[in-house]
Scaffold this motif. Structure first.
Motif, PDB file in Angstrom:
ATOM      1  N   PRO A 269       0.837  -1.217   0.000  1.00 22.05           N
ATOM      2  CA  PRO A 269       0.000   0.000   0.000  1.00 22.05           C
ATOM      3  C   PRO A 269       0.865   1.257   0.000  1.00 22.05           C
ATOM      4  CG  PRO A 269       0.026  -1.028   2.180  1.00 22.05           C
ATOM      5  CD  PRO A 269       0.733  -1.972   1.262  1.00 22.05           C
ATOM      6  N   GLY A 271       2.550   4.534   1.190  1.00 25.33           N
ATOM      7  CA  GLY A 271       2.977   4.945   2.524  1.00 25.33           C
ATOM      8  C   GLY A 271       3.581   3.834   3.353  1.00 25.33           C
ATOM      9  N   THR A 272       4.015   2.756   2.699  1.00 25.67           N
ATOM     10  CA  THR A 272       4.645   1.662   3.446  1.00 25.67           C
ATOM     11  C   THR A 272       6.019   2.074   3.970  1.00 25.67           C
ATOM     12  OG1 THR A 272       3.505   0.000   2.121  1.00 25.67           O
ATOM     13  CG2 THR A 272       5.449  -0.723   3.288  1.00 25.67           C
ATOM     14  N   ARG A 509       3.427   8.439  14.424  1.00 24.23           N
ATOM     15  CA  ARG A 509       2.653   8.089  13.237  1.00 24.23           C
ATOM     16  C   ARG A 509       3.193   6.783  12.664  1.00 24.23           C
ATOM     17  NH1 ARG A 509       5.941  12.394  11.796  1.00 24.23           N
ATOM     18  NH2 ARG A 509       7.310  12.095   9.964  1.00 24.23           N
ATOM     19  N   ALA A 511       3.511   3.882   9.511  1.00 24.19           N
ATOM     20  CA  ALA A 511       3.465   3.626   8.070  1.00 24.19           C
ATOM     21  C   ALA A 511       2.432   2.538   7.796  1.00 24.19           C
ATOM     22  CB  ALA A 511       4.841   3.196   7.569  1.00 24.19           C
ATOM     23  N   ALA A 512       1.997   2.460   6.545  1.00 31.87           N
ATOM     24  CA  ALA A 512       1.057   1.413   6.143  1.00 31.87           C
ATOM     25  C   ALA A 512       1.790   0.074   6.070  1.00 31.87           C
ATOM     26  CB  ALA A 512       0.442   1.759   4.794  1.00 31.87           C
ATOM     27  N   ARG A 520       6.728  -2.676  11.059  1.00 35.29           N
ATOM     28  CA  ARG A 520       6.029  -1.443  10.679  1.00 35.29           C
ATOM     29  C   ARG A 520       6.894  -0.250  11.052  1.00 35.29           C
ATOM     30  NH1 ARG A 520      -0.446  -0.527  11.932  1.00 35.29           N
ATOM     31  NH2 ARG A 520      -0.801   1.011  10.271  1.00 35.29           N
TER      32      ARG A 520
END
Length: 570
Positions: A269, A271-272, A509, A511-512, A520
């Motif tokens: 996806p 924004g990984t 925040r 990541a996807a 992650r």
């Protein structure tokens, strides 16, 4: 060296055979670096095949079948042995004859090598090196066995006499303290001694000094020299074959055509990967992937000979070849692996895209029997690990993997086949070079690490790591980024929190991610103020379990605690 009448022909032949064996051994060793096709025996055999008439080729195939090439190479070796023996016999008469024969041998080898497609000047190095070493060995063996000339001498003379003690280290047994010597035949080295009464000369043999005359044939020195030469030749050939085998397997791996997966991995996806400098990328490159195993020498397993056996508590034992494995439906999956020996914040974790056959599919084919709860897998080098059956069979992407990040497994990571099981530390799941799986029970069998104090089952703990800034870094005051990775296979990471100087926890925040089996990335912006600061992080998985603060070492079931780094801000 002139003709040696005392050395028998068999001795010359033995020296020639040994020199030829050493020449081939050294050539094999150099060919291990240059490529197996540069070995002169192979080149001569290939040239012979090219020059052989078609009817003869058909006869060889019909007579010897798949062994035709083995017979051809054997025939070449027999011919070379005969030539080497003849060279040795000739060399006992004059060493130049032996050198000329070896040079001719080298010319034929060089010509054969250069006729191969794509051959270059460097490809003749194995042949040249072999011939040079063979020549040195031949000369050394013949000299060792009894070659060389010299002049016999009677000993120090003074006015036709030899002082007492000079010839033998002591005075003559009779009185007078000296003995007369008369030369015979103009200095032939023979002499006569005057007896005790001053008359009646007695003939005395010439005094022989080392290197001063032709030495007779020495069988013992020849045999010991031959033994040493054979040892060196055998060791060189064995090492050369091993090196050549590694090069051949490397070429096989590179040229391997991998089938397309029946079940491809999900597209990553958007924004990984935050692409923050210093932050571990979502996919770890093969050359950067950590390696922890018990193999002192990386096993070189030929996929053409590889087989996987599944047996034990099954209804139908399974044995499958590499080609058969590749013909089964393949699954592709992104999976993070972690080593149990990884300290908190340590480097022994990585994420890759794997391709393989689902382990559950083969186990169902074998038919698991009731009560089986352990898979005792064995590596080609004898390492074993025990994997819980229920984890492999619960639907996750547990694989007999054949590829890593789009290419066949690197040798260091288990080529041709290894296990990959998300959610378990590698010591209980990730067997490299796997060749055997015994379906059994934990109360009946133990794997390699269990009797050494490690837990029999190793589920991965929820962990996180701070990648940037590095501990000890010097930063400028102002806005900076704190970032790292967190993992909780097969559950997934739901949150990461960061605090500075034991202050308030702040949400980072995330990541996807494509699923629960990968690490992650996380990041947090921080307004850094001058001074020394300690940064800590903790992760929470999708089941609501937060990474524990309790510090624990890797043994017996994985390290725990919060990762922390200390930085200086100016």
């Amino acid at each position: 060296m002139q003709k040696n009448e005392t050395m028998p022909a068999w001795a010359g032949a033995l020296a020639g055979l040994t020199a030829g064996a050493l020449a081939l051994g050294i050539a094999q060793l150099v060919a291990g670096f240059a490529g197996p096709e540069t070995f002169p025996v192979v080149a001569v055999g290939d040239a012979a095949v090219d020059l052989t008439p078609a009817p003869v080729k058909d006869f060889a195939i019909n007579t010897f079948g798949e062994n035709d090439k083995t017979v051809l190479v054997g025939g070449v070796l027999v011919v070379l042995a005969g030539i080497a023996a003849v060279i040795g016999v000739l060399a006992r008469r004059r060493l130049a004859y032996g050198y000329a024969g070896l040079a001719l041998f080298g010319v034929v080898g060089v010509a054969a090598v250069l006729t191969r497609p794509g051959a270059g000047a460097a490809d003749v190095l194995p042949t040249v090196a072999g011939v040079l070493c063979g020549g040195l060995a031949l000369g050394w063996l013949l000299r060792r066995a009894g070659g060389g000339q010299g002049t016999a001498v009677a000993g120090p003379e003074v006015g036709g006499t030899v002082a007492a003690g000079e010839a033998g280290g002591e005075a003559a047994p009779w009185g007078g303290g000296e003995r007369a010597v008369s030369e015979v035949g103009g200095g032939s080295g023979a002499g006569s001694e005057v007896g005790p009464d001053g008359a009646g000369a007695v003939e005395r043999p010439a005094v022989m000094r080392a290197g001063a005359g032709e030495r007779g044939f020495d069988r013992r020195r020849l045999i010991t020299g031959v033994a040493g030469g054979i040892v060196v030749a055998g060791a060189s050939a064995a090492l050369g074959r091993q090196l050549g085998g590694r090069r051949e397997l490397a070429a096989t791996r590179v040229n391997l055509a991998l089938p397309r997966p029946a079940t491809p991995a999900r597209p990553l996806p958007a924004g990984t990967d935050f692409r923050i400098p210093g932050l571990s990328s979502f996919i770890t490159k093969n050359q950067d992937f950590y390696r922890v195993d018990t193999a002192l020498v990386v096993p070189q397993v030929d996929p053409r000979a590889w087989k996987l056996r599944i047996h034990g508590m099954v209804d139908r034992p399974v044995e499958i070849t590499y080609a058969e494995l590749l013909n089964l439906p393949l699954t592709e999956a992104d999976i993070t692996l972690t080593c149990v020996s990884n300290e908190v914040g340590g480097p022994y974790v990585g994420n890759a895209r794997w391709l393989g056959v689902r382990m559950a599919d083969l186990l169902r084919r074998a038919g698991l029997q009731p009560g089986a709860d352990m898979l005792l897998s064995t590596s080609d080098d004898g390492f074993t690990c025990g994997t819980p059956v229920d984890v492999v069979m619960d639907g996750r992407d547990a694989l007999f993997a054949v590829a890593m990040n789009g290419e066949a497994l690197p040798f260091e990571h288990g080529f041709p086949v290894r296990q990959v099981v998300p959610g378990l530390y590698g010591y209980v799941s990730a067997t490299k070079w796997v060749v055997d799986v015994k379906v059994t029970r934990f109360d009946r069998d133990q794997a390699y690490w269990t009797p050494r104090g490690w837990a029999a089952k190793g589920p991965i703990k929820t962990e996180s790591r701070i990648d940037v800034p590095k501990s000890g870094a010097s930063l400028k005051a102002g806005r900076t980024t704190i970032a790292g990775v967190a993992w909780a296979q097969h559950t997934g990471v739901d949150a990461v929190e960061v605090r500075v100087d034991r202050g308030e926890w702040r949400q980072a925040r995330l990541a996807a991610v494509p699923g629960p089996d990968t690490w992650r990335q996380w990041a947090l912006d921080w307004d850094a103020t001058p001074g020394e600061h300690t940064i800590e992080a903790r992760a929470t998985d999708a089941a609501g379990r937060t990474q524990t603060e309790r510090q624990a070492p890797p043994a017996p079931d994985g390290a725990s605690g919060w990762p922390a780094v200390t930085v200086q801000v100016a």
